[in-house]
Scaffold this motif. Structure first.
Motif, PDB file in Angstrom:
ATOM      1  N   ALA A  60      28.921  33.544 -33.362  1.00 36.57           N
ATOM      2  CA  ALA A  60      30.215  33.331 -32.829  1.00 36.57           C
ATOM      3  C   ALA A  60      31.250  32.900 -34.084  1.00 36.57           C
ATOM      4  CB  ALA A  60      30.242  32.183 -31.798  1.00 36.57           C
ATOM      5  N   PRO A  61      32.538  33.239 -34.029  1.00 33.38           N
ATOM      6  CA  PRO A  61      33.627  32.657 -34.896  1.00 33.38           C
ATOM      7  C   PRO A  61      33.593  31.240 -34.940  1.00 33.38           C
ATOM      8  CG  PRO A  61      34.403  34.278 -33.466  1.00 33.38           C
ATOM      9  CD  PRO A  61      33.135  33.931 -32.877  1.00 33.38           C
ATOM     10  N   PRO A  62      34.156  30.650 -35.904  1.00 30.01           N
ATOM     11  CA  PRO A  62      33.920  29.230 -36.290  1.00 30.01           C
ATOM     12  C   PRO A  62      35.070  28.708 -35.046  1.00 30.01           C
ATOM     13  CG  PRO A  62      34.614  30.268 -38.289  1.00 30.01           C
ATOM     14  CD  PRO A  62      34.347  31.170 -37.145  1.00 30.01           C
ATOM     15  N   VAL A  99      31.277  50.329 -29.348  1.00 30.88           N
ATOM     16  CA  VAL A  99      32.555  50.817 -28.740  1.00 30.88           C
ATOM     17  C   VAL A  99      33.789  50.451 -29.821  1.00 30.88           C
ATOM     18  CG1 VAL A  99      34.422  49.967 -27.207  1.00 30.88           C
ATOM     19  CG2 VAL A  99      31.812  49.415 -26.451  1.00 30.88           C
ATOM     20  N   ARG A 100      34.336  51.609 -29.940  1.00 36.49           N
ATOM     21  CA  ARG A 100      35.657  51.629 -30.746  1.00 36.49           C
ATOM     22  C   ARG A 100      36.621  50.893 -30.246  1.00 36.49           C
ATOM     23  NH1 ARG A 100      33.859  57.677 -31.664  1.00 36.49           N
ATOM     24  NH2 ARG A 100      32.734  57.648 -33.841  1.00 36.49           N
ATOM     25  N   SER A 101      37.472  50.089 -31.278  1.00 36.86           N
ATOM     26  CA  SER A 101      38.440  49.356 -30.775  1.00 36.86           C
ATOM     27  C   SER A 101      39.543  48.973 -31.631  1.00 36.86           C
ATOM     28  CB  SER A 101      37.925  48.139 -29.955  1.00 36.86           C
ATOM     29  OG  SER A 101      37.217  47.420 -30.775  1.00 36.86           O
ATOM     30  N   ARG A 102      40.671  48.455 -31.298  1.00 37.30           N
ATOM     31  CA  ARG A 102      41.450  47.691 -32.251  1.00 37.30           C
ATOM     32  C   ARG A 102      40.927  46.219 -32.821  1.00 37.30           C
ATOM     33  NH1 ARG A 102      45.662  49.685 -35.165  1.00 37.30           N
ATOM     34  NH2 ARG A 102      46.520  47.737 -34.956  1.00 37.30           N
ATOM     35  N   VAL A 103      41.146  46.133 -33.974  1.00 34.14           N
ATOM     36  CA  VAL A 103      40.473  44.787 -34.473  1.00 34.14           C
ATOM     37  C   VAL A 103      41.446  44.254 -35.570  1.00 34.14           C
ATOM     38  CG1 VAL A 103      38.158  45.621 -34.074  1.00 34.14           C
ATOM     39  CG2 VAL A 103      39.340  45.837 -36.367  1.00 34.14           C
ATOM     40  N   ARG A 104      41.045  42.995 -35.901  1.00 35.75           N
ATOM     41  CA  ARG A 104      41.737  42.009 -36.911  1.00 35.75           C
ATOM     42  C   ARG A 104      40.606  41.407 -37.580  1.00 35.75           C
ATOM     43  NH1 ARG A 104      46.576  37.897 -37.347  1.00 35.75           N
ATOM     44  NH2 ARG A 104      45.872  36.588 -39.047  1.00 35.75           N
ATOM     45  N   LEU A 105      40.514  41.601 -38.866  1.00 35.73           N
ATOM     46  CA  LEU A 105      39.670  40.950 -39.649  1.00 35.73           C
ATOM     47  C   LEU A 105      40.128  39.807 -40.595  1.00 35.73           C
ATOM     48  CD1 LEU A 105      37.622  44.060 -41.190  1.00 35.73           C
ATOM     49  CD2 LEU A 105      37.231  42.987 -39.168  1.00 35.73           C
ATOM     50  N   ASP A 106      39.292  38.980 -40.709  1.00 39.05           N
ATOM     51  CA  ASP A 106      39.944  37.648 -41.537  1.00 39.05           C
ATOM     52  C   ASP A 106      38.716  37.281 -42.443  1.00 39.05           C
ATOM     53  OD1 ASP A 106      42.750  37.018 -40.542  1.00 39.05           O
ATOM     54  OD2 ASP A 106      41.621  36.663 -38.586  1.00 39.05           O
ATOM     55  N   LEU A 107      39.070  37.151 -43.715  1.00 38.07           N
ATOM     56  CA  LEU A 107      37.826  36.929 -44.746  1.00 38.07           C
ATOM     57  C   LEU A 107      38.267  35.271 -44.902  1.00 38.07           C
ATOM     58  CD1 LEU A 107      35.628  37.355 -46.509  1.00 38.07           C
ATOM     59  CD2 LEU A 107      37.296  38.128 -48.542  1.00 38.07           C
ATOM     60  N   THR A 117      36.777  43.513 -30.811  1.00 41.79           N
ATOM     61  CA  THR A 117      35.839  44.682 -30.497  1.00 41.79           C
ATOM     62  C   THR A 117      35.317  44.377 -29.188  1.00 41.79           C
ATOM     63  OG1 THR A 117      33.891  43.431 -31.253  1.00 41.79           O
ATOM     64  CG2 THR A 117      35.145  44.501 -33.038  1.00 41.79           C
ATOM     65  N   GLY A 118      34.600  45.707 -28.680  1.00 39.40           N
ATOM     66  CA  GLY A 118      33.961  45.609 -27.511  1.00 39.40           C
ATOM     67  C   GLY A 118      32.760  44.659 -27.276  1.00 39.40           C
ATOM     68  N   ALA A 119      32.190  44.063 -28.759  1.00 39.36           N
ATOM     69  CA  ALA A 119      31.310  43.127 -28.423  1.00 39.36           C
ATOM     70  C   ALA A 119      31.836  41.644 -28.464  1.00 39.36           C
ATOM     71  CB  ALA A 119      30.729  43.261 -29.943  1.00 39.36           C
ATOM     72  N   GLY A 120      33.348  41.667 -28.364  1.00 42.70           N
ATOM     73  CA  GLY A 120      34.053  40.405 -28.331  1.00 42.70           C
ATOM     74  C   GLY A 120      34.065  39.849 -29.730  1.00 42.70           C
ATOM     75  N   ASP A 121      34.899  38.649 -30.008  1.00 49.32           N
ATOM     76  CA  ASP A 121      34.838  38.151 -31.270  1.00 49.32           C
ATOM     77  C   ASP A 121      33.671  37.874 -31.792  1.00 49.32           C
ATOM     78  OD1 ASP A 121      37.524  38.712 -30.689  1.00 49.32           O
ATOM     79  OD2 ASP A 121      38.013  36.579 -30.200  1.00 49.32           O
ATOM     80  N   PHE A 122      33.379  37.867 -33.137  1.00 49.28           N
ATOM     81  CA  PHE A 122      32.260  37.519 -33.820  1.00 49.28           C
ATOM     82  C   PHE A 122      32.337  37.410 -35.370  1.00 49.28           C
ATOM     83  CE2 PHE A 122      31.814  41.991 -34.212  1.00 49.28           C
ATOM     84  CZ  PHE A 122      31.301  42.308 -35.439  1.00 49.28           C
ATOM     85  N   LEU A 123      31.278  36.573 -35.748  1.00 53.33           N
ATOM     86  CA  LEU A 123      31.545  36.286 -37.381  1.00 53.33           C
ATOM     87  C   LEU A 123      30.438  36.836 -37.926  1.00 53.33           C
ATOM     88  CD1 LEU A 123      32.598  34.324 -39.754  1.00 53.33           C
ATOM     89  CD2 LEU A 123      30.916  32.687 -39.071  1.00 53.33           C
ATOM     90  N   ILE A 124      30.714  37.414 -39.293  1.00 54.39           N
ATOM     91  CA  ILE A 124      29.763  37.998 -40.398  1.00 54.39           C
ATOM     92  C   ILE A 124      29.822  36.863 -41.416  1.00 54.39           C
ATOM     93  CG2 ILE A 124      29.160  39.878 -41.933  1.00 54.39           C
ATOM     94  CD1 ILE A 124      30.791  41.708 -40.415  1.00 54.39           C
ATOM     95  N   PRO A 125      28.652  36.071 -41.094  1.00 56.95           N
ATOM     96  CA  PRO A 125      28.664  34.729 -42.200  1.00 56.95           C
ATOM     97  C   PRO A 125      28.570  35.440 -43.611  1.00 56.95           C
ATOM     98  CG  PRO A 125      26.977  34.803 -40.216  1.00 56.95           C
ATOM     99  CD  PRO A 125      27.384  36.184 -40.367  1.00 56.95           C
ATOM    100  N   ALA A 126      28.983  34.596 -44.551  1.00 59.51           N
ATOM    101  CA  ALA A 126      29.347  35.057 -45.782  1.00 59.51           C
ATOM    102  C   ALA A 126      27.773  35.048 -46.537  1.00 59.51           C
ATOM    103  CB  ALA A 126      29.994  33.628 -46.571  1.00 59.51           C
ATOM    104  N   GLU A 127      26.772  34.412 -46.066  1.00 63.24           N
ATOM    105  CA  GLU A 127      25.502  34.457 -46.486  1.00 63.24           C
ATOM    106  C   GLU A 127      24.863  35.950 -46.211  1.00 63.24           C
ATOM    107  OE1 GLU A 127      24.973  31.888 -42.882  1.00 63.24           O
ATOM    108  OE2 GLU A 127      26.341  32.127 -44.666  1.00 63.24           O
ATOM    109  N   ARG A 128      25.419  36.463 -45.293  1.00 60.12           N
ATOM    110  CA  ARG A 128      24.744  37.701 -44.504  1.00 60.12           C
ATOM    111  C   ARG A 128      25.698  38.858 -45.256  1.00 60.12           C
ATOM    112  NH1 ARG A 128      23.093  36.573 -38.478  1.00 60.12           N
ATOM    113  NH2 ARG A 128      22.044  34.266 -39.101  1.00 60.12           N
TER     114      ARG A 128
END
Length: 203
Positions: A60-62, A99-107, A117-128
């Motif tokens: 999940a996002p912060p 699922v393809r969709s409109r998104v916003r990415l924040d680093l 996304t179709g997966a909902g909001d999520f986080l790609i953790p920095a260590e991953r």
């Protein structure tokens, strides 16, 4: 008299009557075929999701304030899908990642937050995060050369490629610079077992 009427008519004959029964049957056949193709695609999607059932829930996002407030980079555009890293046709559909969709990415310092996304909001953790690259295709979607930002990251025991296209393609390079360049290893066919070689030799 009859011959005179034929000559006066210029030899014209009436048009053939349309066979509506055959035409309707043909249309129904096409619709049934398209329905079958759609059903097979849907079943294939469900089967693939079942095979990928071991994929963990997405982080999940912060919590708290919008991470965009302290974002080093922000991108708005489209999410085109995720695949096994290096295999652009091995689509990941579990957890809504197909699922393809409109998104916003924040680093941010926490990693890459993906919203919309179709997966909902999520986080790609920095260590991953494992890096990024410019590419032209992912999950069956082909764009112009360098028109796709592919972020490689680790989730569970899988290494994934996730493809994004910014509304401003020139922004892609800044993301590759910030995340580090990643080149996936070349995939090779599984080696033939030694036993198979020995059997071939015996023949």
């Amino acid at each position: 008299m009859n011959a005179a009427l034929v000559l006066a008519d210029g030899g014209r004959t009436s048009q053939e009557v349309t066979d509506w029964g055959a035409r309707v049957a043909w249309i129904i056949g096409i619709l049934l075929f398209l329905a079958l193709v759609y059903w097979l695609m849907r079943e294939g999607w469900k089967w693939r999701a079942t095979l990928q059932g071991d994929l963990p829930e997405l982080p999940a996002p912060p919590a708290g304030d919008d991470p965009a407030a302290g974002a080093r980079l922000t991108l708005t555009g489209r999410y085109h899908g995720s695949t096994t890293a290096g295999r652009w046709l091995d689509r990941i559909v579990a957890r809504g990642l197909g699922v393809r969709s409109r998104v916003r990415l924040d680093l941010t310092d926490a990693g890459v937050t993906v919203r919309g996304t179709g997966a909902g909001d999520f986080l790609i953790p920095a260590e991953r995060l494992r890096g990024a690259r410019l590419d032209k295709g992912i999950a069956g979607k082909v764009l112009t050369e360098g028109g796709l930002l592919v972020i490689t990251w680790e989730h569970g025991d899988r290494l994934l490629d996730s493809g994004f296209r910014s509304d401003t393609a020139a922004e892609h390079t800044a993301w590759v610079d910030a995340l580090g360049s990643y080149t996936p290893p070349a995939w090779e066919p599984d080696p033939v077992p030694a036993q198979h070689h020995s059997e071939e030799g015996a023949r």
